[in-house]
Design a protein around this motif. Sequence first.
Motif, short mmCIF file in Angstrom:
data_model
loop_
_atom_site.label_atom_id
_atom_site.label_comp_id
_atom_site.label_asym_id
_atom_site.label_seq_id
_atom_site.Cartn_x
_atom_site.Cartn_y
_atom_site.Cartn_z
N ILE A 44 0.86 -1.17 0.00
CA ILE A 44 0.00 0.00 0.00
C ILE A 44 0.90 1.23 0.00
N HIS A 45 0.91 1.92 -1.13
CA HIS A 45 1.82 3.04 -1.33
C HIS A 45 1.21 4.31 -0.77
N VAL A 46 1.59 4.67 0.45
CA VAL A 46 1.08 5.88 1.09
C VAL A 46 1.93 7.08 0.65
N ARG A 47 1.43 8.28 0.95
CA ARG A 47 2.17 9.50 0.61
C ARG A 47 2.99 10.02 1.80
N HIS A 48 2.66 9.58 2.99
CA HIS A 48 3.43 9.96 4.18
C HIS A 48 3.51 8.74 5.09
N GLU A 49 4.72 8.46 5.57
CA GLU A 49 4.91 7.23 6.36
C GLU A 49 4.09 7.21 7.64
N GLU A 50 3.83 8.37 8.26
CA GLU A 50 3.00 8.38 9.46
C GLU A 50 1.63 7.78 9.18
N VAL A 51 1.09 8.10 8.01
CA VAL A 51 -0.19 7.53 7.61
C VAL A 51 -0.08 6.01 7.49
N ASN A 409 -5.48 10.98 13.26
CA ASN A 409 -5.45 9.52 13.24
C ASN A 409 -6.62 8.91 12.49
N ALA A 410 -7.74 9.64 12.36
CA ALA A 410 -9.01 9.01 11.98
C ALA A 410 -8.99 8.39 10.60
N TYR A 411 -8.73 9.18 9.56
CA TYR A 411 -8.87 8.57 8.24
C TYR A 411 -7.69 7.66 7.88
N PRO A 412 -6.45 7.89 8.37
CA PRO A 412 -5.42 6.87 8.12
C PRO A 412 -5.77 5.51 8.75
N GLY A 433 -8.68 20.34 11.77
CA GLY A 433 -7.25 20.39 12.07
C GLY A 433 -6.56 19.08 11.76
N GLY A 434 -7.19 17.96 12.15
CA GLY A 434 -6.62 16.66 11.86
C GLY A 434 -6.55 16.38 10.38
N MET A 435 -7.61 16.72 9.67
CA MET A 435 -7.63 16.49 8.23
C MET A 435 -6.49 17.22 7.53
N THR A 436 -6.29 18.47 7.87
CA THR A 436 -5.27 19.25 7.16
C THR A 436 -3.86 18.89 7.59
N MET A 439 -3.31 15.68 5.05
CA MET A 439 -4.26 15.71 3.96
C MET A 439 -3.75 15.02 2.70
N GLY A 440 -2.44 14.92 2.54
CA GLY A 440 -1.89 14.39 1.31
C GLY A 440 -2.32 12.98 0.98
N ASP A 441 -2.64 12.18 2.00
CA ASP A 441 -2.98 10.79 1.72
C ASP A 441 -4.42 10.59 1.30
N LEU A 442 -5.17 11.68 1.11
CA LEU A 442 -6.42 11.55 0.37
C LEU A 442 -6.13 10.98 -1.02
N LEU A 443 -4.96 11.32 -1.54
CA LEU A 443 -4.55 10.79 -2.84
C LEU A 443 -4.38 9.27 -2.79
#
Length: 571
Positions: A44-51, A409-412, A433-436, A439-443
Amino acid sequence: MSKTVSEVVVDALEQAGAKRVYGIVGDTINHFTDAVRSSSLEWIHVRHEEVGALAAGGESYMTGELSICAGTTGPGSLHFVNGIFESHRNGAPVVMIASNIDRAEAGLNFPQEVDQKKIYEQASVFCEAISHPDQARRIVVQAAQAALTKRGVAVVIVNGDMFKETAPDELPWAVHRADPIVRPSEDEIETLAALVEEAEKITIYAGIGARGAERQVKALAEHLGAPVAHTTRSKEFIEPDMPNNVGMTGILGNKAGMEAVAGCDLLLCLGSDFAYTQFYPEGAKIVQVDVDPTHLGRRSPIHLGLVGDVGDTIDSLLPKIGKRAPGKHLSRAQAQYRKDIEGYRDSAQSKDPTLIHPQHLTRCLDEMAARDAVFTADGGSPMVWLLRHLSANGERRFLTSLLHGTMANAYPQAMGIQLAFPGRQVIALCGDGGMTMLMGDLLTLVQEEIPVKLLIFNNASLGFVEMEQRVEGLLDSYTGLKNPDFGAMARSIGMQGARVECADDLEGAMRDWLDATGPALLDVKVSRMELVMPPKIEAGQVASTALFGMKAVLNGRGDEVIDLLRDNFLR
């Protein structure tokens, strides 16, 4: 037969039951990812490792099985840190493959060199490096076994050049999953029984350690005529089919739960390591039952500490204690609980079509979401609205950041849960605040076609922080957020998106959002002046909030004070 260390590591993870690896490819893990490509594991190719770490933790928390995240040396692995802490504290069995620079450069301050062990050993149940190719399977198996049996993150550190080495891989190292019966000794059970028999007002306080023992907790409560309060993390399995349930205690709890704990003379603390000392009863005897002996008496002085599985311990106790008729302690708590629930319902009523209260939004979601939906919530006010206004029915699942208390944390987490349960409705309650923040991993949701449903509580502020500042008597500072139209932004990247600003439009928009076949985002403008009211208002909090009001008026912000009073006290 010899294999590369990459192949050995991947095969060992497959054999341990892992299905997915979350991460970003690059330099020191390229040979590892090539081995993943040739395996049954899904990358699963995420855009940020924290996600990636949060998604892996969400998957593992809900399934109880292993998930993997993998990062490159230095910055790549470090980006996992916050997600690893969150997943570890939630008890999610995750294995992290943390790569490092080649061994020939180690210790020479080579670019991107990081001492991974010093960083991750504080947030793991296992943290070791593969120092020889022959160790590869053995180390990975130990990591997987530790993660699965100790319920936490295990970290395997691998130098980039080690992945290319070959190993004989002949010994059949494999993960073992024990299922022991753990209960106190007979003498300890007798001592517990004597304490129960002499007590007049008993309250049961059930935590996450009571998962799987719902039947026994219910039987004990009915046998003793005792109210059952519960922690936030045990909401999903204590609330359903528990007639004596009276809710939660703590700052996020309700009055009935708080009073049932505060007013008892014996508190049976079952599988809970509740952190906030001020909410334990004064003068009561406390018995704590936990499978981890290091948890006993850690948060509050206790009268008796027992090491045992909650269900096994109750099974041993019940034959030794007399049955009681329900008394005033239970009836008072149940009457107050009914008032608490009615109060929550009243606060969720929409009386002004131009204003959407977050409680009303959450109550609408509760009514329209699937019976077996899975919900996550960002730390802060979305977590509170989930806990107070989403109903548990025995099929729904809930995950919030209660121990680590992170934002974003919610959407990741929902991403990993959705991948593990493709046929279920997975809904993330997101703060703006959490979303922004991530936000990059919406992609990623779009690229990987993950049909998570994101609900944004858009109050243009860091709302929970704003509340904290006001309760301290401070003017809220630096909490405002200038947000985009999140619905339009979602559409621009290829997912369904909509925005709601009027209560009359909410139901139709929410139905369309829930019915979307792919990922979908619903941006809802909610009242900024909503306070998260604790179960008991202390005099100091009233005085401090009044001080905020006075400061606000003197600073030309009188309209905000009027809005605050209207939204929280005059409805």
